[in-house]
Design a protein around this motif. Structure first.
Motif, PDB file in Angstrom:
ATOM      1  N   GLU A 141       0.931  -1.264  -0.154  1.00  0.00           N
ATOM      2  CA  GLU A 141       0.138  -0.090  -0.117  1.00  0.00           C
ATOM      3  C   GLU A 141       0.832   1.161  -0.126  1.00  0.00           C
ATOM      4  OE1 GLU A 141      -4.170  -0.951   2.128  1.00  0.00           O
ATOM      5  OE2 GLU A 141      -2.498  -0.790   3.510  1.00  0.00           O
ATOM      6  N   ASN A 151      -4.035   2.243  -4.659  1.00  0.00           N
ATOM      7  CA  ASN A 151      -3.743   1.266  -3.661  1.00  0.00           C
ATOM      8  C   ASN A 151      -4.867   1.068  -2.562  1.00  0.00           C
ATOM      9  OD1 ASN A 151      -3.846   3.761  -2.071  1.00  0.00           O
ATOM     10  ND2 ASN A 151      -1.816   3.749  -1.017  1.00  0.00           N
ATOM     11  N   ARG A 153      -7.629  -1.040  -0.552  1.00  0.00           N
ATOM     12  CA  ARG A 153      -7.730  -2.422  -0.191  1.00  0.00           C
ATOM     13  C   ARG A 153      -9.078  -2.880  -0.792  1.00  0.00           C
ATOM     14  NH1 ARG A 153      -5.072  -5.210   4.852  1.00  0.00           N
ATOM     15  NH2 ARG A 153      -3.319  -3.577   4.245  1.00  0.00           N
ATOM     16  N   ILE A 166      -4.975  -5.138  -3.750  1.00  0.00           N
ATOM     17  CA  ILE A 166      -4.471  -3.847  -3.561  1.00  0.00           C
ATOM     18  C   ILE A 166      -3.812  -3.503  -4.898  1.00  0.00           C
ATOM     19  CG2 ILE A 166      -2.705  -2.431  -2.390  1.00  0.00           C
ATOM     20  CD1 ILE A 166      -2.906  -4.436  -0.070  1.00  0.00           C
TER      21      ILE A 166
END
Length: 576
Positions: A141, A151, A153, A166
């Motif tokens: 990340e 990035n 999730r 990700i």
């Protein structure tokens, strides 16, 4: 370096949160639809071998290595390693064993980009991998955010398997195994395997069972490639077709194309220790059943043995190979199209005009099947020190079926060709006798016209030929010609053969070093200019580089053809 850093970050990601089912072998998690697999069986041992190489004092002395270690990607990677050691509480070498000790596998399918791939890292400590998994996600990340890439999730569910996304990376944990892919749909095929339906894995498939016997347990690295999908491509089928437009390809590389055509797969593996390393490529097709495409490069019935490569002082590269052009010529009615055959017949008919009454086909039919090639040091003796040679010497040694009949014809043709050359470039005839063998050569005369040709390039050559028994030597320099005549005479007293081998090559790093020494001044000047350093420092660096090359020893290649199998072996033999 950046790609290496990413790969190692993925290794640190070996990180796995136990979900339940645990695969004993990482291959059990590879779907049977895979077209290729590349496996690192013992990562720890491989890392140790690599570290031993990097610790070599000669390598450590190179400024290029020190500069590489100062690159930003390398420093960031080393920072990441130290961070992982601190967060996980163990030294990096122990982490390699506990997080990837049971192997790393990269599998995938051929196809349009992005082709689906699957990385599997099999660890030994589920609790440690659980902690490392969290670390991997955090680092990924942060890295994507630093590059202003998405990035966020997200979590997906595929067949009861929790898949985390990700950016464009999709990963999941199955027992002690960490799985990473570039395509979410890959996990649709992985999920049943993760829940114990191993009959759908590559490890249980017929195509894998046919190949696994060719891979030894001791291999550090191995690979398997399914050849059936590429053979369905139209371009590949056209290249394999005979008669067809690619007949030259079949003439030169017929044995390989024939083995490829008859093999459903190919495997490769590496065996290595501190003294040497061997790469072997294996295919399940041998001389039995070989087709017309291989007729010039595969002896009928597997019979025949090549001669050993010629080893003379100063040799850089020496090759011995099986090649029977008469076999290809005899099958030209089946191997060539009507247009190609007519063109050849016309050429063959007219060839007698410039081959002193001998047709080209007659010369080809008179050649044997066991030939050799040698590349060696430049000839620094023939023309003296005032004309230093820089181009390596080279020679072709041909086998003759009927040396008493064909030898004199070829000698007359070579003498005639030299006579034609003298009309434009002045040559001086040199004839020497060595143990009853006549060596016929030509020196370029020291004239202003010859010196003006590309700054004296002609003085790298003193072409010559000789016949030693059934061996015809065609050489670029008199110096190498003398060595080869002597070596062939010694060989006649104690002939040797190498059965089942269709070629055997030897490359000498020490020989290459001697070639480079003839251009050492250029190497020193290059190092002086690149790093703005003194001549003394540049000379020391050049010597270090040359000694490092010399320590690599030699590389031996051999193609071994058995009844039902073929294999290419590449062996590295460093100096001890």
């Amino acid at each position: 370096m950046l790609r290496l850093g990413r790969a190692m970050v993925s290794l640190v990601a070996v990180l796995a949160l136990a979900l339940g089912a645990q695969a004993a072998e990482p291959l059990a998690l590879v779907p049977q639809e895979a077209d290729f697999v590349i496996a690192l069986r013992r990562p720890g041992e491989t890392v140790d071998l690599a570290m031993n190489v990097l610790r070599d004092q000669r390598l450590q002395a190179l400024p290029q290595l020190q500069e590489a270690l100062e690159q930003v990607p390398v420093r960031r990677f080393l920072q990441l390693v130290r961070y992982a050691e601190r967060e996980l509480g163990k030294p990096w070498r122990q982490l390699v064993d506990e997080l990837s000790g049971d192997g790393i596998i990269l599998a995938g399918k051929y196809g349009p980009q992005p082709s689906p791939i699957l990385l599997i890292v099999q660890g030994r400590d589920a609790a440690l991998m659980s902690r490392a998994m969290v670390l991997f996600a955090e680092v990924l990340e942060q890295e994507l955010g630093r590059r202003d890439l998405p990035n966020d999730r997200r979590v997906h569910e595929r067949g009861g398997l929790k898949v985390t996304q990700i950016g464009q990376a999709y990963f999941a944990v199955v027992g002690k195994a960490f799985l990473l892919s570039n395509r979410l749909e890959v996990f649709d095929y992985v999920a049943p395997l993760a829940h114990g339906q191993v009959e759908r894995s590559l490890a249980r498939s017929a195509k894998w069972r046919a190949a696994q016997g060719s891979l030894p347990e001791a291999a550090l690295v191995w690979a398997w490639f399914d050849l059936r999908p590429p053979k369905q491509l139209k371009e590949v089928q056209q290249a394999l077709e005979l008669p067809g437009d690619a007949f030259v390809l079949h003439l030169l590389f017929g044995r390989y194309l024939d083995v490829f055509k008859r093999s459903d797969f190919v495997t490769a593996y590496v065996l290595a220790d501190s003294t040497h390393a061997t790469l072997t490529i294996h295919a399940p097709a041998g001389w039995n059943g070989s087709g017309l495409a291989a007729c010039a490069q595969m002896p009928a019935g597997g019979k025949g043995a090549i001669r050993p490569p010629l080893q003379v002082p100063g040799a850089v590269y020496s090759s011995s190979f099986y090649f029977d052009p008469a076999a290809f010529l005899g099958q030209r009615g089946k191997l060539l199209t009507d247009k190609q055959r007519q063109a050849f017949e016309e050429f063959d008919k007219n060839s007698a005009k410039f081959l002193l009454g001998t047709r080209f086909s007659e010369l080809v039919l008179g050649l044997g099947s066991r030939h050799r090639l040698v590349v060696a040091q430049p000839d620094r003796k023939t023309y003296g020190q005032d004309k230093p040679a820089t181009i390596p010497s080279f020679a072709l040694v041909l086998e003759l079926k009927d040396p008493d009949r064909l030898g004199p014809k070829l000698a007359a043709i070579f003498r005639g060709a030299a006579l034609l050359v003298t009309f434009k470039t002045r040559l001086e005839l040199v004839e020497e006798e060595q143990g009853g063998v006549k060596l016929v050569g030509y020196r370029f005369a020291d004239t202003e016209a010859n010196r003006a040709v590309q700054n004296g390039v002609l003085f790298n050559f003193s072409p010559c030929f000789a016949q030693v028994g059934d061996q015809l030597v065609l050489c670029s320099t008199l110096s190498l010609g003398r060595l080869l005549v002597a070596e062939l005479q010694r060989e006649q007293a104690k002939p040797e053969a190498m059965p089942h081998r269709l070629f055997a090559d030897v490359f000498s790093w020490e020989g290459l070093v001697e070639v480079l020494r003839s251009n050492e001044e250029q190497l020193v000047v290059q190092f002086m200019l690149e790093r703005v350093q003194s001549r003394e420092a540049a000379e020391k660096q050049a010597e270090t580089v040359l000694e490092l090359f010399r320590s690599l020893g030699r590389v031996e290649l051999r193609w071994i053809s058995e009844e039902h199998h073929s294999r290419l072996e590449v062996e590295l033999k460093p100096q001890r």
